[in-house]
Write a protein that holds these residues in place. Structure first.
Motif, PDB file in Angstrom:
ATOM      1  N   LEU A   1     -40.763   7.565  28.879  1.00 34.05           N
ATOM      2  CA  LEU A   1     -40.755   6.575  29.958  1.00 34.05           C
ATOM      3  C   LEU A   1     -42.169   6.344  30.462  1.00 34.05           C
ATOM      4  CD1 LEU A   1     -37.835   8.130  32.041  1.00 34.05           C
ATOM      5  CD2 LEU A   1     -37.678   6.121  30.573  1.00 34.05           C
ATOM      6  N   GLN A   2     -42.404   5.164  31.006  1.00 33.47           N
ATOM      7  CA  GLN A   2     -43.683   4.892  31.650  1.00 33.47           C
ATOM      8  C   GLN A   2     -43.577   5.283  33.114  1.00 33.47           C
ATOM      9  OE1 GLN A   2     -44.401   0.702  30.379  1.00 33.47           O
ATOM     10  NE2 GLN A   2     -46.399   1.538  29.849  1.00 33.47           N
ATOM     11  N   ALA A   3     -44.663   5.851  33.634  1.00 30.15           N
ATOM     12  CA  ALA A   3     -44.692   6.266  35.034  1.00 30.15           C
ATOM     13  C   ALA A   3     -46.049   5.916  35.627  1.00 30.15           C
ATOM     14  CB  ALA A   3     -44.433   7.766  35.149  1.00 30.15           C
TER      15      ALA A   3
ATOM     16  N   VAL B   1     -51.661   8.800  39.422  1.00 25.37           N
ATOM     17  CA  VAL B   1     -52.952   8.551  40.064  1.00 25.37           C
ATOM     18  C   VAL B   1     -53.959   8.020  39.050  1.00 25.37           C
ATOM     19  CG1 VAL B   1     -52.618  10.212  41.915  1.00 25.37           C
ATOM     20  CG2 VAL B   1     -53.656  10.959  39.769  1.00 25.37           C
ATOM     21  N   GLU B   2     -53.714   8.241  37.761  1.00 25.11           N
ATOM     22  CA  GLU B   2     -54.577   7.735  36.685  1.00 25.11           C
ATOM     23  C   GLU B   2     -54.126   6.372  36.182  1.00 25.11           C
ATOM     24  OE1 GLU B   2     -54.610  10.719  33.665  1.00 25.11           O
ATOM     25  OE2 GLU B   2     -55.570  12.209  34.954  1.00 25.11           O
ATOM     26  N   GLY B   3     -53.112   5.801  36.807  1.00 24.54           N
ATOM     27  CA  GLY B   3     -52.586   4.515  36.373  1.00 24.54           C
ATOM     28  C   GLY B   3     -51.292   4.698  35.601  1.00 24.54           C
ATOM     29  N   LEU B   4     -50.888   3.650  34.898  1.00 24.42           N
ATOM     30  CA  LEU B   4     -49.640   3.670  34.138  1.00 24.42           C
ATOM     31  C   LEU B   4     -49.798   4.566  32.920  1.00 24.42           C
ATOM     32  CD1 LEU B   4     -46.860   2.364  34.371  1.00 24.42           C
ATOM     33  CD2 LEU B   4     -47.682   0.509  32.939  1.00 24.42           C
ATOM     34  N   ARG B   5     -48.909   5.535  32.784  1.00 23.81           N
ATOM     35  CA  ARG B   5     -48.978   6.503  31.680  1.00 23.81           C
ATOM     36  C   ARG B   5     -47.612   6.606  31.009  1.00 23.81           C
ATOM     37  NH1 ARG B   5     -54.041   7.544  30.658  1.00 23.81           N
ATOM     38  NH2 ARG B   5     -53.525   9.540  29.769  1.00 23.81           N
ATOM     39  N   TRP B   6     -47.594   6.988  29.743  1.00 24.36           N
ATOM     40  CA  TRP B   6     -46.358   7.279  29.033  1.00 24.36           C
ATOM     41  C   TRP B   6     -46.096   8.777  29.141  1.00 24.36           C
ATOM     42  CZ3 TRP B   6     -42.652   4.302  27.095  1.00 24.36           C
ATOM     43  CH2 TRP B   6     -42.930   2.959  26.865  1.00 24.36           C
ATOM     44  N   ILE B   7     -44.882   9.141  29.568  1.00 26.73           N
ATOM     45  CA  ILE B   7     -44.496  10.540  29.709  1.00 26.73           C
ATOM     46  C   ILE B   7     -43.271  10.800  28.827  1.00 26.73           C
ATOM     47  CG2 ILE B   7     -43.839  12.401  31.307  1.00 26.73           C
ATOM     48  CD1 ILE B   7     -46.581  11.167  31.960  1.00 26.73           C
ATOM     49  N   ALA B   8     -43.356  11.866  28.008  1.00 23.35           N
ATOM     50  CA  ALA B   8     -42.211  12.301  27.199  1.00 23.35           C
ATOM     51  C   ALA B   8     -41.508  13.406  27.970  1.00 23.35           C
ATOM     52  CB  ALA B   8     -42.675  12.806  25.842  1.00 23.35           C
ATOM     53  N   TRP B   9     -40.231  13.201  28.253  1.00 22.10           N
ATOM     54  CA  TRP B   9     -39.448  14.181  28.999  1.00 22.10           C
ATOM     55  C   TRP B   9     -38.457  14.873  28.069  1.00 22.10           C
ATOM     56  CZ3 TRP B   9     -40.666  15.583  33.771  1.00 22.10           C
ATOM     57  CH2 TRP B   9     -41.419  14.708  34.563  1.00 22.10           C
ATOM     58  N   GLU B  10     -38.427  16.202  28.139  1.00 21.48           N
ATOM     59  CA  GLU B  10     -37.418  17.007  27.448  1.00 21.48           C
ATOM     60  C   GLU B  10     -36.549  17.637  28.523  1.00 21.48           C
ATOM     61  OE1 GLU B  10     -38.971  19.722  24.510  1.00 21.48           O
ATOM     62  OE2 GLU B  10     -40.610  18.344  24.065  1.00 21.48           O
ATOM     63  N   LEU B  11     -35.276  17.328  28.474  1.00 18.77           N
ATOM     64  CA  LEU B  11     -34.333  17.815  29.479  1.00 18.77           C
ATOM     65  C   LEU B  11     -33.326  18.740  28.817  1.00 18.77           C
ATOM     66  CD1 LEU B  11     -33.681  14.295  31.011  1.00 18.77           C
ATOM     67  CD2 LEU B  11     -35.184  16.050  31.951  1.00 18.77           C
ATOM     68  N   CYS B  12     -33.078  19.846  29.478  1.00 10.12           N
ATOM     69  CA  CYS B  12     -32.140  20.820  28.932  1.00 10.12           C
ATOM     70  C   CYS B  12     -31.249  21.324  30.059  1.00 10.12           C
ATOM     71  CB  CYS B  12     -32.916  21.976  28.301  1.00 10.12           C
ATOM     72  SG  CYS B  12     -31.863  23.220  27.555  1.00 10.12           S
ATOM     73  N   ALA B  13     -29.961  21.278  29.838  1.00 17.55           N
ATOM     74  CA  ALA B  13     -29.012  21.803  30.827  1.00 17.55           C
ATOM     75  C   ALA B  13     -28.890  23.306  30.628  1.00 17.55           C
ATOM     76  CB  ALA B  13     -27.657  21.131  30.666  1.00 17.55           C
ATOM     77  N   ILE B  14     -28.963  24.034  31.718  1.00 16.50           N
ATOM     78  CA  ILE B  14     -28.840  25.490  31.677  1.00 16.50           C
ATOM     79  C   ILE B  14     -27.580  25.863  32.458  1.00 16.50           C
ATOM     80  CG2 ILE B  14     -29.918  27.681  32.277  1.00 16.50           C
ATOM     81  CD1 ILE B  14     -32.612  26.168  32.170  1.00 16.50           C
ATOM     82  N   ASP B  15     -26.610  26.381  31.731  1.00 14.00           N
ATOM     83  CA  ASP B  15     -25.328  26.746  32.340  1.00 14.00           C
ATOM     84  C   ASP B  15     -25.329  28.246  32.596  1.00 14.00           C
ATOM     85  OD1 ASP B  15     -22.737  27.037  33.141  1.00 14.00           O
ATOM     86  OD2 ASP B  15     -21.850  26.181  31.327  1.00 14.00           O
ATOM     87  N   ASP B  16     -25.169  28.637  33.853  1.00 17.08           N
ATOM     88  CA  ASP B  16     -25.139  30.075  34.161  1.00 17.08           C
ATOM     89  C   ASP B  16     -23.705  30.602  34.213  1.00 17.08           C
ATOM     90  OD1 ASP B  16     -24.198  29.087  36.531  1.00 17.08           O
ATOM     91  OD2 ASP B  16     -25.795  29.940  37.778  1.00 17.08           O
TER      92      ASP B  16
ATOM     93  N   ARG C   1     -44.556  15.613  29.273  1.00 14.34           N
ATOM     94  CA  ARG C   1     -45.888  15.643  28.655  1.00 14.34           C
ATOM     95  C   ARG C   1     -46.444  14.229  28.602  1.00 14.34           C
ATOM     96  NH1 ARG C   1     -43.635  19.784  25.652  1.00 14.34           N
ATOM     97  NH2 ARG C   1     -42.723  18.556  24.028  1.00 14.34           N
ATOM     98  N   ASP C   2     -47.730  14.102  28.895  1.00 16.85           N
ATOM     99  CA  ASP C   2     -48.409  12.813  28.833  1.00 16.85           C
ATOM    100  C   ASP C   2     -48.657  12.469  27.364  1.00 16.85           C
ATOM    101  OD1 ASP C   2     -50.126  10.626  28.882  1.00 16.85           O
ATOM    102  OD2 ASP C   2     -51.268  11.362  30.594  1.00 16.85           O
TER     103      ASP C   2
ATOM    104  N   ARG D   1     -49.012   6.989  22.188  1.00 14.58           N
ATOM    105  CA  ARG D   1     -48.345   5.685  22.236  1.00 14.58           C
ATOM    106  C   ARG D   1     -49.340   4.550  22.004  1.00 14.58           C
ATOM    107  NH1 ARG D   1     -42.659   5.198  23.713  1.00 14.58           N
ATOM    108  NH2 ARG D   1     -43.253   3.017  23.724  1.00 14.58           N
ATOM    109  N   ASN D   2     -50.527   4.665  22.608  1.00 16.85           N
ATOM    110  CA  ASN D   2     -51.560   3.646  22.411  1.00 16.85           C
ATOM    111  C   ASN D   2     -51.995   3.585  20.953  1.00 16.85           C
ATOM    112  OD1 ASN D   2     -51.459   2.978  25.106  1.00 16.85           O
ATOM    113  ND2 ASN D   2     -53.282   4.133  25.652  1.00 16.85           N
ATOM    114  N   LEU D   3     -52.150   4.721  20.319  1.00 17.65           N
ATOM    115  CA  LEU D   3     -52.522   4.767  18.904  1.00 17.65           C
ATOM    116  C   LEU D   3     -51.428   4.140  18.041  1.00 17.65           C
ATOM    117  CD1 LEU D   3     -54.445   5.624  16.648  1.00 17.65           C
ATOM    118  CD2 LEU D   3     -53.349   7.874  16.689  1.00 17.65           C
ATOM    119  N   GLU D   4     -50.172   4.459  18.331  1.00 16.40           N
ATOM    120  CA  GLU D   4     -49.055   3.874  17.583  1.00 16.40           C
ATOM    121  C   GLU D   4     -49.048   2.349  17.720  1.00 16.40           C
ATOM    122  OE1 GLU D   4     -45.659   5.839  19.242  1.00 16.40           O
ATOM    123  OE2 GLU D   4     -45.904   7.614  17.970  1.00 16.40           O
ATOM    124  N   GLU D   5     -49.291   1.867  18.939  1.00 14.81           N
ATOM    125  CA  GLU D   5     -49.308   0.423  19.167  1.00 14.81           C
ATOM    126  C   GLU D   5     -50.460  -0.235  18.416  1.00 14.81           C
ATOM    127  OE1 GLU D   5     -49.819  -2.631  22.862  1.00 14.81           O
ATOM    128  OE2 GLU D   5     -48.480  -0.931  23.147  1.00 14.81           O
TER     129      GLU D   5
END
Length: 168
Positions: A6-8, A11-26, A38-39, A44-48
């Motif tokens: 996702l883009q977010a 303070v450095e401007g518009l950045r692409w962030i990769a989010w890894e989400l994991c559910a932890i069941d106790d 992770r930024d 992403r810029n290189l890919e584009e």
């Protein structure tokens, strides 16, 4: 496990962030979610950039007319840069006159008015013919060109001359 890019706004401007989400069941009544971001803006810029280069190369390889190639180059330049308009001038023979070969996002009246440009009429033109790029140079334009520029409500002008075999 879920992965999302996702883009977010940071303070450095518009950045692409990769989010890894994991559910932890106790194994209780509660579920926790662990998120790691992770930024990945540079990747992403290189890919584009690679995509644009590939699309341009494939498009140019399929064309045989200069006019078509110039339109493709302008379309890709506008898309890749995020600009909303632009034009490409070509030099007429050995003269100091440039002819507008194609334009996008500009009014018909503006295009008609700037169809030809005598580069020896202003400092910017002489700099361009010398092979030097010019950025945000609107105040250095001659009076007539500057009037048209303001009427079109343009805010910036950049000129990137292409030098081929020592000739602009």
């Amino acid at each position: 496990f879920t992965y999302v890019e996702l883009q977010a706004m940071t303070v450095e401007g518009l950045r692409w962030i990769a989010w890894e989400l994991c559910a932890i069941d106790d194994h209780d009544t509660r579920m926790d979610i662990q998120a790691v971001g992770r930024d990945i803006t540079q990747r992403r810029n290189l890919e584009e950039t690679l995509t644009v280069q590939r699309d341009l190369a494939q498009g140019l390889a399929s064309l045989s007319e200069l006019d078509e190639a110039l339109h493709l180059c302008l379309d890709i330049a506008i898309w890749a840069s995020g600009m909303d308009c632009g034009g490409i001038y070509v030099r007429e023979g050995n003269s100091a006159c440039l002819k507008l070969a194609c334009a996008r996002g500009l009014s018909a009246a503006y295009v008609k008015a700037v169809k030809t440009w005598s580069t020896d009429s202003c400092q910017v033109g002489r700099q361009i013919m010398g092979g030097m790029p010019v950025y945000n140079c609107r105040d250095a334009l001659n009076t007539e060109f500057l009037q048209l520029f303001k009427k079109e409500k343009l805010r910036a002008l950049s000129v990137l001359p292409i030098v081929h075999q020592g000739r602009t």
